[in-house]
Motif scaffolding. Structure first.
Motif, PDB file in Angstrom:
ATOM      1  N   ILE A 132      13.511   5.754  -3.137  1.00  0.00           N
ATOM      2  CA  ILE A 132      12.486   6.659  -2.638  1.00  0.00           C
ATOM      3  C   ILE A 132      13.064   7.777  -1.776  1.00  0.00           C
ATOM      4  CG2 ILE A 132      10.425   6.802  -1.167  1.00  0.00           C
ATOM      5  CD1 ILE A 132       9.837   3.871  -2.050  1.00  0.00           C
ATOM      6  N   PHE A 133      14.003   7.437  -0.889  1.00  0.00           N
ATOM      7  CA  PHE A 133      14.507   8.417   0.064  1.00  0.00           C
ATOM      8  C   PHE A 133      15.921   8.909  -0.249  1.00  0.00           C
ATOM      9  CE2 PHE A 133      11.382   5.827   2.339  1.00  0.00           C
ATOM     10  CZ  PHE A 133      10.523   6.816   2.805  1.00  0.00           C
ATOM     11  N   GLY A 134      16.665   8.146  -1.052  1.00  0.00           N
ATOM     12  CA  GLY A 134      18.017   8.567  -1.373  1.00  0.00           C
ATOM     13  C   GLY A 134      19.035   8.264  -0.290  1.00  0.00           C
ATOM     14  N   LYS A 135      18.613   7.593   0.777  1.00  0.00           N
ATOM     15  CA  LYS A 135      19.521   7.246   1.871  1.00  0.00           C
ATOM     16  C   LYS A 135      18.838   6.237   2.770  1.00  0.00           C
ATOM     17  CE  LYS A 135      19.821  11.487   3.133  1.00  0.00           C
ATOM     18  NZ  LYS A 135      20.253  12.711   3.839  1.00  0.00           N
ATOM     19  N   ALA A 136      19.619   5.625   3.663  1.00  0.00           N
ATOM     20  CA  ALA A 136      19.061   4.645   4.603  1.00  0.00           C
ATOM     21  C   ALA A 136      20.007   4.482   5.780  1.00  0.00           C
ATOM     22  CB  ALA A 136      18.847   3.292   3.922  1.00  0.00           C
ATOM     23  N   ARG A 148       8.683   0.256   7.339  1.00  0.00           N
ATOM     24  CA  ARG A 148       8.449  -1.104   6.845  1.00  0.00           C
ATOM     25  C   ARG A 148       9.691  -1.642   6.148  1.00  0.00           C
ATOM     26  NH1 ARG A 148       5.378  -4.558   8.932  1.00  0.00           N
ATOM     27  NH2 ARG A 148       3.841  -2.884   9.180  1.00  0.00           N
ATOM     28  N   ALA A 149      10.360  -0.800   5.353  1.00  0.00           N
ATOM     29  CA  ALA A 149      11.578  -1.234   4.669  1.00  0.00           C
ATOM     30  C   ALA A 149      12.676  -1.567   5.676  1.00  0.00           C
ATOM     31  CB  ALA A 149      12.059  -0.156   3.698  1.00  0.00           C
ATOM     32  N   HIS A 150      12.817  -0.748   6.712  1.00  0.00           N
ATOM     33  CA  HIS A 150      13.854  -1.022   7.706  1.00  0.00           C
ATOM     34  C   HIS A 150      13.521  -2.253   8.540  1.00  0.00           C
ATOM     35  CE1 HIS A 150      15.602   3.004   6.873  1.00  0.00           C
ATOM     36  NE2 HIS A 150      16.706   2.425   7.315  1.00  0.00           N
ATOM     37  N   LEU A 151      12.229  -2.551   8.719  1.00  0.00           N
ATOM     38  CA  LEU A 151      11.882  -3.790   9.414  1.00  0.00           C
ATOM     39  C   LEU A 151      12.286  -4.996   8.574  1.00  0.00           C
ATOM     40  CD1 LEU A 151      10.668  -5.341  11.732  1.00  0.00           C
ATOM     41  CD2 LEU A 151       8.397  -4.992  10.745  1.00  0.00           C
ATOM     42  N   ARG A 187       0.822  -1.218   0.000  1.00  0.00           N
ATOM     43  CA  ARG A 187       0.000   0.000   0.000  1.00  0.00           C
ATOM     44  C   ARG A 187       0.853   1.263   0.000  1.00  0.00           C
ATOM     45  NH1 ARG A 187      -5.149   0.804   4.019  1.00  0.00           N
ATOM     46  NH2 ARG A 187      -5.563   3.018   3.681  1.00  0.00           N
ATOM     47  N   VAL A 188       1.831   1.332   0.909  1.00  0.00           N
ATOM     48  CA  VAL A 188       2.652   2.537   0.961  1.00  0.00           C
ATOM     49  C   VAL A 188       3.540   2.652  -0.273  1.00  0.00           C
ATOM     50  CG1 VAL A 188       2.583   2.842   3.453  1.00  0.00           C
ATOM     51  CG2 VAL A 188       4.312   1.339   2.470  1.00  0.00           C
ATOM     52  N   LEU A 189       3.977   1.530  -0.824  1.00  0.00           N
ATOM     53  CA  LEU A 189       4.777   1.587  -2.044  1.00  0.00           C
ATOM     54  C   LEU A 189       3.955   2.147  -3.206  1.00  0.00           C
ATOM     55  CD1 LEU A 189       7.491   0.921  -3.417  1.00  0.00           C
ATOM     56  CD2 LEU A 189       6.565  -1.345  -3.942  1.00  0.00           C
ATOM     57  N   LEU A 190       2.701   1.704  -3.304  1.00  0.00           N
ATOM     58  CA  LEU A 190       1.796   2.231  -4.326  1.00  0.00           C
ATOM     59  C   LEU A 190       1.638   3.733  -4.174  1.00  0.00           C
ATOM     60  CD1 LEU A 190      -0.518   1.752  -6.532  1.00  0.00           C
ATOM     61  CD2 LEU A 190      -2.056   1.675  -4.557  1.00  0.00           C
ATOM     62  N   TYR A 191       1.401   4.176  -2.955  1.00  0.00           N
ATOM     63  CA  TYR A 191       1.170   5.603  -2.719  1.00  0.00           C
ATOM     64  C   TYR A 191       2.396   6.453  -3.048  1.00  0.00           C
ATOM     65  CZ  TYR A 191      -3.365   5.095  -0.331  1.00  0.00           C
ATOM     66  OH  TYR A 191      -4.674   4.867  -0.030  1.00  0.00           O
TER      67      TYR A 191
END
Length: 349
Positions: A184-188, A130-133, A86-90
């Motif tokens: 999406i964010f350019g960093k992690a 969610r990605a970091h989880l 869902r969040v990826l779609l958004y």
């Protein structure tokens, strides 16, 4: 559909954080009272647990918690707006004007669609968390499957052979999560299984993430199961090739370098895996897409059904969102009854 890669009855175990409390005295040698908590020493006495914990990494793409669709295993984040699909779609689609969305009642959707979001947007927080989880779950699995730990547990040769592919899949899921962070964010926040728990992670920028993801996916190629030979819902070589192809396609954005030749190479590797387009495009979205003609087209599905993986994820929100369930647009369109039917069908997709 009923996934052959079973995750029911294992997710509660697989999504737990395993810890052992030790001390120079017996005061801190505590056994948890919660029957939902299992320490790693106890869990892995059953060799089937390795596959179950691996399933938890995949489950994080479909589920939001261990206690039903309304439960979130991310603190202070709504279960609906932290579901991966869902969040990826958004964040990827609404922000790029690829889709006009009527369901702006969803907190954060209006700002994403109108390009007025801030760092406090709940959808961005959901995607980030969610990605970091996914990364944390993969790291935990890799820590628990080192040669030293397998030796200490006297794990059988057969299981250890399977774990080679399991570890490659965990590294692939971690690399894919880092890919979405890079894109999406350019960093992690960058952490691997080699870092101490609760250590303060460094922040990796796009160039560092690109190098890590590329090297990981190339390194695990020989250990991944061949294309279209793994269980339905589990990743294989083509999933790694897909991520690499997407990275190389947009390498000029990520690292300022042209990698179109490499992109073409990995696209051809995917094609060589035996994929063919479904003769009927709609077969991709049917509940039996694990057995109909779409099975030869889908590279990597997020396994969902209406019984074991209930969530407020993409299939639910795509149907209800398009008619604006809160605004009762369905009544105006005369499809209120249809939505319930389609919702059930797609929840089994």
């Amino acid at each position: 559909m009923k996934p052959r890669f079973k995750i029911q009855n294992t997710i509660g175990i697989a999504l737990l954080l395993f810890a052992t409390l030790t001390s120079c005295t017996d005061d801190l040698d505590i056994v948890p009272n919660d029957d939902q908590t299992v320490l790693s020493e106890e869990l892995f006495t059953n060799e089937a647990a390795y596959k179950q914990v691996l399933a938890g990494i995949y489950a994080n793409l479909a589920l939001t918690g261990t206690d039903g669709a309304g439960n979130s295993n991310l603190k202070n984040i709504d279960a609906g707006t932290s579901q991966f699909g869902r969040v990826l779609l958004y964040v990827q689609t609404l922000s790029a004007d690829q889709m006009i969305w009527s369901y702006e009642n969803d907190p954060g959707a209006r700002e994403i669609q109108r390009n007025t979001w801030t760092a406090q947007n709940p959808l961005l927080l959901g995607m980030f968390s969610r990605a970091h989880l996914s990364i944390a779950l993969a790291n935990n699995f890799l820590r628990e499957t080192t040669d030293a730990k397998l030796d200490a547990r006297n794990v059988s040769t057969t299981t250890r052979t399977d774990i080679v592919a399991y570890r490659a899949e965990a590294r692939l899921m971690r690399a894919m999560a880092y890919y979405y962070m890079m894109d999406i964010f350019g960093k992690a926040n960058f952490v691997t299984e080699n870092d101490n728990l609760n250590s303060f992670p460094p922040v990796y920028e796009r160039g560092q993430l690109f190098d890590f993801i590329e090297s990981e996916l190339i390194a695990i190629d020989t250990d991944l199961i061949d294309s279209r030979q793994n269980e339905y819902g589990r990743a294989d070589k083509s999933v790694a090739y897909m991520v690499l192809a997407k990275m190389y396609l947009n390498a000029e954005v990520y690292i300022g370098e042209n990698h179109y030749t490499e992109c073409l190479t990995y696209c051809e590797k995917i094609m060589d895996g035996g994929y063919t387009l479904a003769p009927n495009y709609l077969h991709n979205f049917m509940a039996d897409n694990n057995t109909n003609s779409a099975v030869n087209e889908i590279i990597f599905p997020i396994v969902s059904d209406g019984t074991t993986t209930q969530n407020y994820g993409p299939t639910t929100v795509m149907v209800n969102g398009q008619v604006g369930s809160l605004e009762e647009n369905g009544l105006e369109l005369g499809v209120s009854n249809l939505v319930g039917v389609v919702h059930l069908e797609l929840e089994n997709n």
